[in-house]
Motif scaffolding. Structure first.
Motif, PDB file in Angstrom:
ATOM      1  N   LEU A   1      51.588   1.250  11.753  1.00 39.46           N
ATOM      2  CA  LEU A   1      52.991   1.276  11.332  1.00 39.46           C
ATOM      3  C   LEU A   1      53.140   1.877   9.941  1.00 39.46           C
ATOM      4  O   LEU A   1      54.152   2.526   9.650  1.00 39.46           O
ATOM      5  CB  LEU A   1      53.569  -0.145  11.346  1.00 39.46           C
ATOM      6  N   VAL A   2      52.149   1.654   9.085  1.00 42.67           N
ATOM      7  CA  VAL A   2      52.207   2.263   7.752  1.00 42.67           C
ATOM      8  C   VAL A   2      52.324   3.788   7.871  1.00 42.67           C
ATOM      9  O   VAL A   2      53.127   4.428   7.180  1.00 42.67           O
ATOM     10  CB  VAL A   2      50.958   1.875   6.928  1.00 42.67           C
ATOM     11  N   LYS A   3      51.556   4.373   8.768  1.00 44.98           N
ATOM     12  CA  LYS A   3      51.593   5.816   8.987  1.00 44.98           C
ATOM     13  C   LYS A   3      52.879   6.233   9.691  1.00 44.98           C
ATOM     14  O   LYS A   3      53.533   7.216   9.302  1.00 44.98           O
ATOM     15  CB  LYS A   3      50.381   6.233   9.813  1.00 44.98           C
ATOM     16  N   ILE A   4      53.252   5.485  10.739  1.00 43.88           N
ATOM     17  CA  ILE A   4      54.406   5.876  11.547  1.00 43.88           C
ATOM     18  C   ILE A   4      55.698   5.783  10.741  1.00 43.88           C
ATOM     19  O   ILE A   4      56.539   6.688  10.777  1.00 43.88           O
ATOM     20  CB  ILE A   4      54.472   4.997  12.817  1.00 43.88           C
ATOM     21  N   VAL A   5      55.866   4.684   9.991  1.00 48.13           N
ATOM     22  CA  VAL A   5      57.079   4.535   9.176  1.00 48.13           C
ATOM     23  C   VAL A   5      57.140   5.628   8.109  1.00 48.13           C
ATOM     24  O   VAL A   5      58.205   6.199   7.837  1.00 48.13           O
ATOM     25  CB  VAL A   5      57.130   3.136   8.544  1.00 48.13           C
ATOM     26  N   SER A   6      56.001   5.950   7.509  1.00 47.66           N
ATOM     27  CA  SER A   6      55.966   7.032   6.512  1.00 47.66           C
ATOM     28  C   SER A   6      56.365   8.356   7.149  1.00 47.66           C
ATOM     29  O   SER A   6      57.140   9.134   6.569  1.00 47.66           O
ATOM     30  CB  SER A   6      54.564   7.156   5.920  1.00 47.66           C
ATOM     31  N   PHE A   7      55.861   8.609   8.360  1.00 50.46           N
ATOM     32  CA  PHE A   7      56.152   9.874   9.030  1.00 50.46           C
ATOM     33  C   PHE A   7      57.630   9.975   9.410  1.00 50.46           C
ATOM     34  O   PHE A   7      58.278  11.007   9.200  1.00 50.46           O
ATOM     35  CB  PHE A   7      55.272  10.005  10.277  1.00 50.46           C
TER      36      PHE A   7
ATOM     37  N   TYR B   1      62.830  14.458   4.213  1.00 52.36           N
ATOM     38  CA  TYR B   1      62.302  15.679   3.593  1.00 52.36           C
ATOM     39  C   TYR B   1      62.205  16.874   4.532  1.00 52.36           C
ATOM     40  O   TYR B   1      62.214  18.019   4.068  1.00 52.36           O
ATOM     41  CB  TYR B   1      60.920  15.397   2.990  1.00 52.36           C
ATOM     42  N   ALA B   2      62.106  16.645   5.850  1.00 57.40           N
ATOM     43  CA  ALA B   2      61.975  17.778   6.770  1.00 57.40           C
ATOM     44  C   ALA B   2      63.149  18.754   6.664  1.00 57.40           C
ATOM     45  O   ALA B   2      62.937  19.977   6.674  1.00 57.40           O
ATOM     46  CB  ALA B   2      61.818  17.278   8.208  1.00 57.40           C
ATOM     47  N   PRO B   3      64.405  18.276   6.536  1.00 59.74           N
ATOM     48  CA  PRO B   3      65.512  19.237   6.409  1.00 59.74           C
ATOM     49  C   PRO B   3      65.458  20.080   5.139  1.00 59.74           C
ATOM     50  O   PRO B   3      66.120  21.121   5.055  1.00 59.74           O
ATOM     51  CB  PRO B   3      66.763  18.331   6.404  1.00 59.74           C
ATOM     52  N   ARG B   4      64.653  19.647   4.149  1.00 59.87           N
ATOM     53  CA  ARG B   4      64.603  20.373   2.874  1.00 59.87           C
ATOM     54  C   ARG B   4      63.494  21.428   2.840  1.00 59.87           C
ATOM     55  O   ARG B   4      63.339  22.124   1.829  1.00 59.87           O
ATOM     56  CB  ARG B   4      64.357  19.399   1.723  1.00 59.87           C
ATOM     57  N   LEU B   5      62.677  21.503   3.888  1.00 57.65           N
ATOM     58  CA  LEU B   5      61.553  22.435   3.872  1.00 57.65           C
ATOM     59  C   LEU B   5      62.056  23.858   3.659  1.00 57.65           C
ATOM     60  O   LEU B   5      63.003  24.308   4.304  1.00 57.65           O
ATOM     61  CB  LEU B   5      60.769  22.352   5.188  1.00 57.65           C
ATOM     62  N   GLY B   6      61.399  24.564   2.740  1.00 59.75           N
ATOM     63  CA  GLY B   6      61.797  25.929   2.418  1.00 59.75           C
ATOM     64  C   GLY B   6      62.859  26.005   1.342  1.00 59.75           C
ATOM     65  O   GLY B   6      63.191  27.094   0.882  1.00 59.75           O
ATOM     66  N   ARG B   7      63.395  24.862   0.952  1.00 60.25           N
ATOM     67  CA  ARG B   7      64.444  24.855  -0.079  1.00 60.25           C
ATOM     68  C   ARG B   7      63.968  24.271  -1.401  1.00 60.25           C
ATOM     69  O   ARG B   7      64.737  24.160  -2.347  1.00 60.25           O
ATOM     70  CB  ARG B   7      65.642  24.031   0.405  1.00 60.25           C
ATOM     71  N   GLY B   8      62.717  23.825  -1.423  1.00 59.51           N
ATOM     72  CA  GLY B   8      62.191  23.215  -2.632  1.00 59.51           C
ATOM     73  C   GLY B   8      60.948  22.424  -2.313  1.00 59.51           C
ATOM     74  O   GLY B   8      60.513  22.361  -1.158  1.00 59.51           O
ATOM     75  N   PRO B   9      60.343  21.813  -3.321  1.00 61.90           N
ATOM     76  CA  PRO B   9      59.106  21.051  -3.083  1.00 61.90           C
ATOM     77  C   PRO B   9      59.369  19.819  -2.226  1.00 61.90           C
ATOM     78  O   PRO B   9      60.425  19.194  -2.320  1.00 61.90           O
ATOM     79  CB  PRO B   9      58.658  20.663  -4.491  1.00 61.90           C
TER      80      PRO B   9
ATOM     81  N   VAL C   1      53.274  13.455   3.722  1.00 60.71           N
ATOM     82  CA  VAL C   1      53.557  12.148   4.322  1.00 60.71           C
ATOM     83  C   VAL C   1      52.755  11.062   3.616  1.00 60.71           C
ATOM     84  O   VAL C   1      53.277   9.986   3.300  1.00 60.71           O
ATOM     85  CB  VAL C   1      53.226  12.165   5.833  1.00 60.71           C
ATOM     86  N   GLY C   2      51.485  11.357   3.330  1.00 62.87           N
ATOM     87  CA  GLY C   2      50.629  10.359   2.682  1.00 62.87           C
ATOM     88  C   GLY C   2      51.085   9.987   1.287  1.00 62.87           C
ATOM     89  O   GLY C   2      50.772   8.886   0.800  1.00 62.87           O
ATOM     90  N   ASP C   3      51.845  10.878   0.629  1.00 67.22           N
ATOM     91  CA  ASP C   3      52.321  10.588  -0.725  1.00 67.22           C
ATOM     92  C   ASP C   3      53.384   9.492  -0.751  1.00 67.22           C
ATOM     93  O   ASP C   3      53.676   8.936  -1.821  1.00 67.22           O
ATOM     94  CB  ASP C   3      52.896  11.857  -1.364  1.00 67.22           C
ATOM     95  N   LEU C   4      53.977   9.195   0.398  1.00 64.58           N
ATOM     96  CA  LEU C   4      55.020   8.168   0.441  1.00 64.58           C
ATOM     97  C   LEU C   4      54.449   6.753   0.435  1.00 64.58           C
ATOM     98  O   LEU C   4      55.184   5.792   0.262  1.00 64.58           O
ATOM     99  CB  LEU C   4      55.890   8.355   1.698  1.00 64.58           C
ATOM    100  N   VAL C   5      53.132   6.632   0.649  1.00 66.68           N
ATOM    101  CA  VAL C   5      52.481   5.317   0.672  1.00 66.68           C
ATOM    102  C   VAL C   5      51.908   5.027  -0.706  1.00 66.68           C
ATOM    103  O   VAL C   5      51.166   5.842  -1.263  1.00 66.68           O
ATOM    104  CB  VAL C   5      51.354   5.284   1.729  1.00 66.68           C
ATOM    105  N   ALA C   6      52.259   3.849  -1.242  1.00 66.80           N
ATOM    106  CA  ALA C   6      51.769   3.467  -2.565  1.00 66.80           C
ATOM    107  C   ALA C   6      50.336   2.959  -2.438  1.00 66.80           C
ATOM    108  O   ALA C   6      50.089   1.899  -1.878  1.00 66.80           O
ATOM    109  CB  ALA C   6      52.668   2.394  -3.168  1.00 66.80           C
ATOM    110  N   MET C   7      49.416   3.734  -2.934  1.00 68.22           N
ATOM    111  CA  MET C   7      48.010   3.351  -2.940  1.00 68.22           C
ATOM    112  C   MET C   7      47.559   3.175  -4.388  1.00 68.22           C
ATOM    113  O   MET C   7      48.047   3.867  -5.265  1.00 68.22           O
ATOM    114  CB  MET C   7      47.168   4.425  -2.255  1.00 68.22           C
ATOM    115  N   PRO C   8      46.649   2.251  -4.701  1.00 77.77           N
ATOM    116  CA  PRO C   8      45.888   1.387  -3.774  1.00 77.77           C
ATOM    117  C   PRO C   8      46.584   0.077  -3.414  1.00 77.77           C
ATOM    118  O   PRO C   8      45.983  -0.765  -2.749  1.00 77.77           O
ATOM    119  CB  PRO C   8      44.625   1.110  -4.564  1.00 77.77           C
ATOM    120  N   ARG C   9      47.868  -0.087  -3.834  1.00 75.54           N
ATOM    121  CA  ARG C   9      48.536  -1.364  -3.611  1.00 75.54           C
ATOM    122  C   ARG C   9      48.564  -1.744  -2.133  1.00 75.54           C
ATOM    123  O   ARG C   9      48.300  -2.895  -1.761  1.00 75.54           O
ATOM    124  CB  ARG C   9      49.959  -1.283  -4.164  1.00 75.54           C
TER     125      ARG C   9
END
Length: 372
Positions: free
Chosen positions: A295-301, A308-316, A320-328
């Motif tokens: 679920l950690v992966k699926i919810v992030s995806f 963020y998918a609608p913004r692709l090509g319009r900016g940075p 997906v992995g950056d949305l998970v707070a690690m190492p917490r």
């Protein structure tokens, strides 16, 4: 508590995952997709009514025992709608692929579990005269639990994880000749459970040997399945494992230990604690841990797709992995699995205080993951 975990947590999570995953599995749109919301409402209402019926049975509240079969009727309706959507989608693609068969057999186990549970509720509410002299309770209870946990939840988790892990780890597809024995042996073990559940109708009382045979087949299934999952980990192209795959490793360890120890404990007629320990390990260590990890992966995806998918090509855009707070997030998983390990040991030695401490650790780890 058993039904809150099995239906409210694991079954609802499995249902939601399958409604997303099955169309991808067969490359077909979800059939009768409008039934998803009524199915959810029916399952929630059925679970509330069922729990209220159990509370009445225990003397905690004053209410009619008819709440039990009423709750079962709602649950049957919800699971029937879910089964209709999933089965129609799977059967729309011919020939039926191997991994689709995992789901279809799991749905058959769900049907047997829900129907037998409904029969149990009529007995417990005093309205089971239609069953005559058939001794469904307590003889059928272990098989009811086995079909629900190992068939509906376990077998589908096995089939789905093959495909998800290939995608998440960029690993090669497992050869069909290695996966097919997993399905065949599991089907044999679940067949024993089906026969054991039906045995009271033939005035046969299935003994401990019958449930042990079913569990032994399922333990052998876990052996072949674990071999395949280990091969996927070793052959992966994505060498740096993300948190969902790292957090799944303890779940597989829990499955291996629990599936090995449970048939042995039943065969030697061990005490209640020694039987409860591997059951707890399988339910909370494997099914619960694996579901939380993925679920950690699926919810992030899903969050990434929506935001963020609608913004692709319009900016940075972040990964997906950056949305998970690690190492917490990893520490919350460590806390959860520590509670599972302690709880298993406490059950085995029947240390109630230790088990309460373990449950508190599991609660804290789960709460932290919910927040994440």
């Amino acid at each position: 508590l058993v039904h809150l975990v099995a239906i409210g947590w694991l079954s609802l999570a499995m249902a939601g995952a399958l409604l997303q995953f099955v169309p991808v599995l067969v490359s077909r749109p979800l059939a009768f997709s409008g039934l998803a919301l009524p199915a959810l409402f029916a399952l929630i209402a059925g679970l509330i009514l069922l729990c209220a019926g159990f509370a009445t049975l225990a003397g905690w509240i004053e209410a009619p025992l008819d709440l039990l079969p009423l709750g079962a009727a709602f649950l049957l309706s919800g699971f029937a709608l879910l089964g209709l959507m999933l089965a129609a989608t799977l059967l729309s693609a011919r020939p039926i692929a191997l991994f689709a068969r995992f789901v279809l057999i799991g749905l058959a186990c769900l049907a047997a579990t829900a129907l037998s549970g409904a029969a149990f509720t009529t007995l417990l509410s005093g309205r089971g005269d239609w069953l005559g002299a058939v001794a469904l309770l307590p003889a059928g209870l272990p098989f009811h639990a086995l079909l629900g946990l190992a068939g509906w939840l376990g077998l589908i988790a096995v089939g789905v994880s093959y495909r998800l892990f290939v995608m998440f780890m960029m690993a090669p597809e497992p050869p069909i000749h290695r996966v097919r024995p997993v399905l065949l042996i599991a089907s044999l073990g679940l067949g024993f459970a089906f026969v054991g559940l039906a045995a009271p109708f033939a005035a046969i009382e299935p003994g401990a040997g019958w449930i042990t045979a079913a569990l032994a087949m399922l333990a052998l299934t876990c052996l072949f399945y674990s071999r395949d999952i280990l091969a996927l980990y070793r052959a992966r192209r994505r060498k740096a494992l993300e948190i969902n795959m790292l957090a799944s490793i303890p779940a597989f360890i829990a499955l291996g230990l629990g599936a090995t120890l449970l048939p042995v404990a039943i065969l030697v007629q061990a005490g209640g604690g020694l039987i409860a320990a591997p059951v707890f390990l399988i339910i909370f260590g494997w099914l619960g841990g694996l579901t939380l990890a993925q679920l950690v992966k699926i919810v992030s995806f899903v969050t990434w797709l929506e935001t963020y998918a609608p913004r692709l090509g319009r900016g940075p855009a972040p990964r997906v992995g950056d949305l998970v707070a690690m190492p917490r997030t990893g520490w919350w998983f460590l806390l959860y699995y520590a509670g599972v390990a302690l709880g298993t040991a406490a059950l085995a030695i029947e240390a109630s205080g230790g088990f309460r401490t373990a449950a508190t650790l599991c609660l804290a780890g789960t709460a932290g993951l919910i927040v994440e």
